[in-house]
Design an enzyme around this catalytic site. Structure first.
Site, PDB file in Angstrom:
ATOM      1  NE  ARG A  99    -111.809   0.493 -23.757  1.00 14.97           N
ATOM      2  CZ  ARG A  99    -112.195  -0.556 -24.480  1.00 14.97           C
ATOM      3  NH1 ARG A  99    -111.395  -1.069 -25.387  1.00 14.97           N
ATOM      4  NH2 ARG A  99    -113.395  -1.079 -24.311  1.00 14.97           N
ATOM      5  NE  ARG A 129    -120.591  -1.774 -29.923  1.00 17.45           N
ATOM      6  CZ  ARG A 129    -121.290  -1.638 -31.010  1.00 17.45           C
ATOM      7  NH1 ARG A 129    -120.875  -0.837 -31.974  1.00 17.45           N
ATOM      8  NH2 ARG A 129    -122.418  -2.303 -31.183  1.00 17.45           N
ATOM      9  CG  ASP A 145    -127.741  -4.375 -37.610  1.00 18.25           C
ATOM     10  OD1 ASP A 145    -126.764  -4.358 -36.845  1.00 18.25           O
ATOM     11  OD2 ASP A 145    -128.151  -5.423 -38.153  1.00 18.25           O
ATOM     12  CB  VAL A 167    -118.350 -13.086 -30.505  1.00 21.10           C
ATOM     13  CG1 VAL A 167    -119.187 -11.872 -30.116  1.00 21.10           C
ATOM     14  CG2 VAL A 167    -118.863 -14.323 -29.774  1.00 21.10           C
ATOM     15  CE  LYS A 191    -114.782  -3.254 -20.153  1.00 16.58           C
ATOM     16  NZ  LYS A 191    -115.537  -2.877 -21.363  1.00 16.58           N
ATOM     17  CG  ASN A 192    -118.674  -5.283 -20.508  1.00 18.27           C
ATOM     18  OD1 ASN A 192    -118.036  -4.252 -20.696  1.00 18.27           O
ATOM     19  ND2 ASN A 192    -118.414  -6.420 -21.124  1.00 18.27           N
ATOM     20  NE  ARG A 207    -117.986  -4.077 -30.355  1.00 19.23           N
ATOM     21  CZ  ARG A 207    -117.466  -3.901 -29.155  1.00 19.23           C
ATOM     22  NH1 ARG A 207    -116.276  -3.365 -29.022  1.00 19.23           N
ATOM     23  NH2 ARG A 207    -118.115  -4.258 -28.067  1.00 19.23           N
ATOM     24  N   PRO A 208    -121.858  -3.037 -35.771  1.00 17.37           N
ATOM     25  CG  PRO A 208    -123.175  -4.321 -37.190  1.00 17.37           C
ATOM     26  CD  PRO A 208    -121.873  -4.323 -36.444  1.00 17.37           C
ATOM     27  CB  CYS A 259    -113.944  -0.614 -31.881  1.00 15.54           C
ATOM     28  SG  CYS A 259    -114.447  -2.270 -31.492  1.00 15.54           S
ATOM     29  CG  ASP A 283    -115.216  -9.435 -23.454  1.00 14.41           C
ATOM     30  OD1 ASP A 283    -114.973  -9.208 -24.653  1.00 14.41           O
ATOM     31  OD2 ASP A 283    -116.062  -8.798 -22.804  1.00 14.41           O
TER      32      ASP A 283
HETATM   33  C1  UD1 Z   1    -120.616  -6.464 -25.283  1.00 16.07           C
HETATM   34  C2  UD1 Z   1    -119.471  -6.225 -24.313  1.00 16.07           C
HETATM   35  C3  UD1 Z   1    -118.163  -6.740 -24.890  1.00 16.07           C
HETATM   36  C4  UD1 Z   1    -118.306  -8.210 -25.283  1.00 16.07           C
HETATM   37  C5  UD1 Z   1    -119.513  -8.411 -26.177  1.00 16.07           C
HETATM   38  C6  UD1 Z   1    -119.796  -9.881 -26.489  1.00 16.07           C
HETATM   39  C7  UD1 Z   1    -120.205  -4.193 -23.211  1.00 16.07           C
HETATM   40  C8  UD1 Z   1    -119.979  -2.751 -22.965  1.00 16.07           C
HETATM   41  N1  UD1 Z   1    -119.387  -4.773 -24.079  1.00 16.07           N
HETATM   42  O1  UD1 Z   1    -120.341  -5.735 -26.465  1.00 16.07           O
HETATM   43  O2  UD1 Z   1    -117.155  -6.597 -23.872  1.00 16.07           O
HETATM   44  O3  UD1 Z   1    -117.163  -8.605 -25.992  1.00 16.07           O
HETATM   45  O4  UD1 Z   1    -120.702  -7.875 -25.550  1.00 16.07           O
HETATM   46  O5  UD1 Z   1    -119.939 -10.599 -25.302  1.00 16.07           O
HETATM   47  O6  UD1 Z   1    -121.078  -4.796 -22.620  1.00 16.07           O
HETATM   48  N2  UD1 Z   1    -123.965  -6.965 -33.731  1.00 16.07           N
HETATM   49  C9  UD1 Z   1    -124.654  -6.659 -34.897  1.00 16.07           C
HETATM   50  N3  UD1 Z   1    -125.618  -5.704 -34.827  1.00 16.07           N
HETATM   51  C10 UD1 Z   1    -125.966  -5.057 -33.670  1.00 16.07           C
HETATM   52  C11 UD1 Z   1    -125.260  -5.397 -32.489  1.00 16.07           C
HETATM   53  C12 UD1 Z   1    -124.273  -6.359 -32.542  1.00 16.07           C
HETATM   54  O7  UD1 Z   1    -124.376  -7.210 -35.962  1.00 16.07           O
HETATM   55  O8  UD1 Z   1    -126.865  -4.203 -33.685  1.00 16.07           O
HETATM   56  C13 UD1 Z   1    -122.895  -7.978 -33.772  1.00 16.07           C
HETATM   57  C14 UD1 Z   1    -121.523  -7.378 -33.411  1.00 16.07           C
HETATM   58  O9  UD1 Z   1    -120.926  -6.771 -34.524  1.00 16.07           O
HETATM   59  C15 UD1 Z   1    -120.771  -8.589 -32.930  1.00 16.07           C
HETATM   60  C16 UD1 Z   1    -121.866  -9.429 -32.261  1.00 16.07           C
HETATM   61  O10 UD1 Z   1    -123.109  -8.935 -32.756  1.00 16.07           O
HETATM   62  O11 UD1 Z   1    -120.210  -9.285 -34.009  1.00 16.07           O
HETATM   63  C17 UD1 Z   1    -121.852  -9.352 -30.745  1.00 16.07           C
HETATM   64  O12 UD1 Z   1    -121.993  -8.020 -30.355  1.00 16.07           O
HETATM   65  P1  UD1 Z   1    -122.728  -7.582 -29.006  1.00 16.07           P
HETATM   66  O13 UD1 Z   1    -123.181  -8.794 -28.283  1.00 16.07           O
HETATM   67  O14 UD1 Z   1    -123.736  -6.538 -29.343  1.00 16.07           O
HETATM   68  O15 UD1 Z   1    -121.544  -6.942 -28.206  1.00 16.07           O
HETATM   69  P2  UD1 Z   1    -121.492  -5.509 -27.533  1.00 16.07           P
HETATM   70  O16 UD1 Z   1    -122.770  -5.249 -26.818  1.00 16.07           O
HETATM   71  O17 UD1 Z   1    -121.002  -4.510 -28.490  1.00 16.07           O
END
Ligand code: UD1
Length: 446
Positions: free
Chosen positions: A425, A117, A149, A355, A47-48, A146-147, A141, A333
């Site tokens: 999903r 997202r 930034d 995480v 999926k991802n 999940r920002p 979510c 996950d």
């Molecule tokens: C992706 C996966 C999700 C998985 C996650 C961690 C997809 C579609 N989803 O989510 O299934 O659980 O990786 O393996 O691929 N963060 C920030 N700022 C940012 C981005 C992230 O602070 O700009 C933080 C998030 O809030 C979170 C952490 O970093 O606490 C990890 O997030 P991230 O690795 O970005 O996960 P996703 O890409 O959202």
């Protein structure tokens, strides 16, 4: 057209997935527990990977074919997002054909982005194709804030003007010649999404981009391989430093998606929790290393039955500690599913979620089924119990719903998992696959 064969996948053995089901918010899964499982499960595409790669298809103004695409609600939503941008998409069984030659708008629709997202991934490709992108903030979510930034700061480092107004991220490079510039970017955290956004953006940038402290997840590598198959120059994907040398354009591709390691891990837990020997394929065993290590700690044997096939031989369940981490650490996950298993393991276990800040909502529902779990901050302290008892429970997010299904398979009596839209999903026809193994499950509509 370049053909990229993924050796782990044999399209001939893929079942024909049904189209994603309509909204299943009100549907439930009734599970009669304690039925042993046996047999083999086919693992669908990741999926991802698909979600990021569908956005990545926008990078090339031609035709892309994606194979081994699972039938999931999230993918149906991503399809809607791309169609709203002007992409023509057709689905034939597990193949998606995308024609991105007529991108007609740089503005992604709020109602769709707010539901998914991953649709934020279109930002980088829109910017490189059209010079501008208007993408609503995906918002929080169920599992955390999940920002974005890190995505935004990376794009700014590459010369994009980015500001957020009325909840919409406006990104522009038309003032700087319509091309992003290569940059050295250090990510404060190895975010999967930020790494993927910046990797996609850098493929068509002017010069070299180096992403340091990059996410190393297999899905990042899959996206990079997809981009390379379109002609991108990328080194180091799958390690913590990725180097991308921008090229002027990318070309058409036919690409097979890797198998879903989270679906695979979920079925291995299904074997362990029901004390059943089952096999799964296709898988890439290395992608499951942290999950296999923990299943072994808990008492199961996992054997390689071929290059892309695993078999679980269950044993008595023993307690262990788990801490979620970015890859190659234990995947967040799989946290909920392993927690369901540990509720029945002899002894005390501690599960630590590092995480996401709000990813323990399945605990209350597992407790409803007789589990003994206390939460202290980011830790769940689990005292193994001798049995779980079936109960009506509410799925709160995707992997939480999988954990409740697993608990239901092991529980005495009947469990009703409500809120199946979460499950749909990310699991391609889970109930059919479980039935194929001999589980007694039934989807019920109100
Ligand atoms: C992706 C996966 C999700 C998985 C996650 C961690 C997809 C579609 N989803 O989510 O299934 O659980 O990786 O393996 O691929 N963060 C920030 N700022 C940012 C981005 C992230 O602070 O700009 C933080 C998030 O809030 C979170 C952490 O970093 O606490 C990890 O997030 P991230 O690795 O970005 O996960 P996703 O890409 O959202």
């Amino acid at each position: 057209m370049l053909i990229v064969e993924n050796k782990a996948i044999n399209p001939l053995i893929s079942p024909k997935p049904s189209e994603a089901k309509p909204d299943t918010e009100l549907e439930s899964l009734r599970i009669w527990g304690k039925h042993p499982l046996s047999g083999h499960v086919h693992i669908s595409g990741a999926k991802n990977s698909v979600l990021a790669i569908m956005a990545g298809a926008l990078l090339c103004p031609q035709h892309c074919r994606l194979r081994n695409v699972p039938s999931l609600a999230d993918i149906a939503k991503m399809r809607q997002v791309l169609e709203a941008l002007g992409v023509k998409i057709e689905r034939h069984n597990d193949t998606l054909e995308l024609d991105t030659s007529h991108l007609s708008t740089s503005k992604a629709p709020y109602d769709l982005v707010s539901q998914l997202r991953a649709s934020f991934f279109v930002t980088g490709p829109l910017l490189t194709r059209l010079g501008t992108a208007r993408v609503p903030l995906p918002g929080g979510c169920a599992i955390g804030a999940r920002p974005v930034d890190l995505h935004v700061r990376g794009l700014q480092a590459m010369g994009a003007e980015v500001h957020i107004e009325h909840g919409i991220v406006h990104a522009d490079i038309r003032g700087s010649g319509g091309r992003l510039k290569g940059a050295k970017i250090y990510l404060d955290y190895p975010s999967v999404g930020a790494t993927e956004t910046l990797l996609m953006a850098a493929t068509l940038a002017d010069g070299e981009t180096i992403i340091e402290n990059a996410a190393q997840e297999p899905e990042v590598e899959d996206l990079a391989n997809f981009c390379r198959a379109m002609g991108a120059k990328i080194r180091g994907a799958g390690t913590n430093t990725i180097t991308i040398v921008g090229v002027p354009n990318l070309h058409s591709v036919d690409y097979g998606i890797i198998p879903d390691r989270i679906e695979a891990g979920t079925f291995l837990v299904a074997g362990a929790i029901t004390h059943s020997e089952i096999s799964i394929s296709p898988v890439i065993p290395e992608h499951l290393t942290p999950v296999i290590a923990k299943l072994k700690d808990i008492g199961s044997e996992i054997v390689l039955d071929g290059p892309n096939r695993l078999r679980i031989i269950p044993g008595e369940l023993r307690a262990t500690d788990i801490e979620t981490l970015p890859y190659p650490g234990f995947p967040t996950d799989m946290q909920a599913q392993l927690m369901a298993l540990l509720t029945l393991a002899e002894g005390n276990s501690v599960v630590t979620e590092t995480v996401f800040e709000n990813r323990m909502r399945h605990v209350a529902e597992l407790v409803r089924m007789g589990a003994d779990i206390r939460i202290k901050g980011q830790n769940a302290i689990i005292r193994g119990v001798s049995h779980l008892s079936g109960a009506p429970v509410l799925a709160t997010d995707l992997r939480a719903s999988a954990a409740l299904v697993l608990a239901g398979l092991a529980a005495e009596g009947e469990t009703l998992v409500q809120g199946l839209h979460h499950l749909d999903r990310g699991y391609d026809d889970l109930e059919t696959k479980l039935k194929g193994l001999g589980a007694k499950v039934q989807r019920v509509s109100p």
